[in-house]
Design a protein around this motif. Sequence first.
Motif, short mmCIF file in Angstrom:
data_model
loop_
_atom_site.label_atom_id
_atom_site.label_comp_id
_atom_site.label_asym_id
_atom_site.label_seq_id
_atom_site.Cartn_x
_atom_site.Cartn_y
_atom_site.Cartn_z
N TYR A 35 -14.27 -3.98 -10.03
CA TYR A 35 -15.36 -3.14 -10.51
C TYR A 35 -15.62 -2.04 -9.49
CZ TYR A 35 -18.54 -5.20 -7.14
OH TYR A 35 -19.14 -5.59 -5.96
N TYR A 36 -16.32 -1.02 -9.93
CA TYR A 36 -16.62 0.11 -9.05
C TYR A 36 -18.03 0.60 -9.35
CZ TYR A 36 -16.08 4.52 -6.55
OH TYR A 36 -16.24 5.56 -5.69
N ILE A 37 -18.76 0.95 -8.32
CA ILE A 37 -20.11 1.49 -8.48
C ILE A 37 -20.12 2.91 -7.94
CG2 ILE A 37 -22.55 1.23 -7.90
CD1 ILE A 37 -21.94 -1.80 -7.46
N GLU A 124 -29.06 4.92 1.88
CA GLU A 124 -27.68 5.06 1.43
C GLU A 124 -27.63 4.63 -0.03
OE1 GLU A 124 -25.00 6.45 1.34
OE2 GLU A 124 -23.54 5.55 2.72
N ASP A 125 -26.63 5.13 -0.77
CA ASP A 125 -26.57 4.79 -2.19
C ASP A 125 -26.03 3.38 -2.42
OD1 ASP A 125 -23.96 5.50 -1.52
OD2 ASP A 125 -23.72 6.94 -3.16
N VAL A 126 -24.93 3.01 -1.77
CA VAL A 126 -24.34 1.69 -1.99
C VAL A 126 -23.69 1.22 -0.69
CG1 VAL A 126 -22.15 2.67 -2.82
CG2 VAL A 126 -22.80 0.35 -3.51
N GLU A 157 -23.09 -6.90 -2.23
CA GLU A 157 -23.06 -8.34 -1.91
C GLU A 157 -21.64 -8.81 -1.58
OE1 GLU A 157 -26.54 -10.41 -4.41
OE2 GLU A 157 -25.01 -9.52 -5.71
N GLU A 158 -20.94 -8.00 -0.79
CA GLU A 158 -19.58 -8.32 -0.41
C GLU A 158 -19.36 -8.04 1.07
OE1 GLU A 158 -16.57 -6.25 -2.59
OE2 GLU A 158 -17.23 -7.03 -4.51
N ASP A 159 -18.29 -8.63 1.59
CA ASP A 159 -17.77 -8.27 2.90
C ASP A 159 -18.79 -8.41 4.03
OD1 ASP A 159 -15.58 -7.57 4.39
OD2 ASP A 159 -15.90 -5.41 4.22
N GLY A 160 -19.83 -9.23 3.82
CA GLY A 160 -20.83 -9.44 4.86
C GLY A 160 -21.64 -8.21 5.21
N GLY A 161 -21.67 -7.24 4.30
CA GLY A 161 -22.34 -5.97 4.58
C GLY A 161 -23.80 -6.11 4.93
N ARG A 162 -24.55 -6.87 4.13
CA ARG A 162 -25.98 -7.01 4.37
C ARG A 162 -26.24 -7.67 5.73
NH1 ARG A 162 -30.54 -7.61 0.47
NH2 ARG A 162 -32.32 -7.97 1.82
N ALA A 178 -32.70 -3.67 -0.06
CA ALA A 178 -31.87 -3.15 -1.15
C ALA A 178 -32.71 -3.15 -2.42
CB ALA A 178 -30.62 -4.00 -1.33
N LEU A 179 -32.70 -2.03 -3.14
CA LEU A 179 -33.43 -1.99 -4.40
C LEU A 179 -32.78 -2.90 -5.43
CD1 LEU A 179 -34.79 0.59 -3.13
CD2 LEU A 179 -34.84 1.48 -5.45
N PHE A 180 -31.44 -2.87 -5.48
CA PHE A 180 -30.71 -3.67 -6.45
C PHE A 180 -29.49 -4.30 -5.80
CE2 PHE A 180 -32.63 -0.12 -8.82
CZ PHE A 180 -33.48 -0.84 -9.65
N THR A 181 -28.97 -5.36 -6.44
CA THR A 181 -27.74 -6.01 -5.99
C THR A 181 -26.69 -5.92 -7.08
OG1 THR A 181 -28.38 -8.16 -6.88
CG2 THR A 181 -29.05 -7.66 -4.58
N ARG A 182 -25.47 -6.14 -6.68
CA ARG A 182 -24.38 -6.18 -7.67
C ARG A 182 -24.68 -7.22 -8.74
NH1 ARG A 182 -19.02 -8.99 -5.90
NH2 ARG A 182 -20.45 -10.72 -6.15
N GLY A 183 -25.23 -8.36 -8.33
CA GLY A 183 -25.56 -9.41 -9.28
C GLY A 183 -26.51 -8.93 -10.36
N GLN A 184 -27.49 -8.15 -9.98
CA GLN A 184 -28.43 -7.62 -10.98
C GLN A 184 -27.72 -6.67 -11.94
OE1 GLN A 184 -31.31 -6.32 -7.91
NE2 GLN A 184 -32.87 -7.27 -9.21
#
Length: 197
Positions: A35-37, A124-126, A157-162, A178-184
């Motif tokens: 997927y891509y955001i 930042e955006d993502v 929510e990948e690669d230990g970013g948070r 974070a306003l939103f997560t990939r899960g949302q």
Amino acid sequence: MTQDEEALLRLLVRLSYFREPGKQFRLASGRTSDYYIECALTTTNPAAIPLIGALVHARLPTAAVAIGGPTMGADPIAAAVAFHSAGTAHPVAWFSVRKAAKEHGATRWLEGSAKAGDAVVVVEDVITSGGSVIEAVRKCHAEGLRVLRALVLVDREEDGGRARVEKALGEVGADFEALFTRGQLERAWPGADRLTN
């Protein structure tokens, strides 16, 4: 979730979340993902800009006088927040963190109104690995800014970013949101109408 948050989430899913069976997308890190955001398709959209301005502004610490982050991803978010803030009791300026320091003039990492001693929020955006946010915080400190918080529109929510960002911010006494997560985004995906143009 507020009505504005739901509206912005719907826009993000409809405009910025790409997933196609069997397709792999190459990320900035060089890795591939199913997927891509592409947040810029939302952050530059006229329906989303006032929502972003209001929602991010509401999350600024009261001491913050400016908001900014890595160009280009952060620029429309920071501009939306500054514009929204002009009509509030908490106006903030916006700035942009350059990829490379200017080689002429003031030779700074920053463009915009932030100056040494200012309390700021990095946006930042993502994020995936969090590297762009951490680098922006480092450059802000090099310019004498006091970073109070880092805020992203979407955490993949990948690669230990948070965890990586929270560790770096903790070292300078700042926090992360974070306003939103990939899960949302994924949970909202099945009912989302896709644009056809």
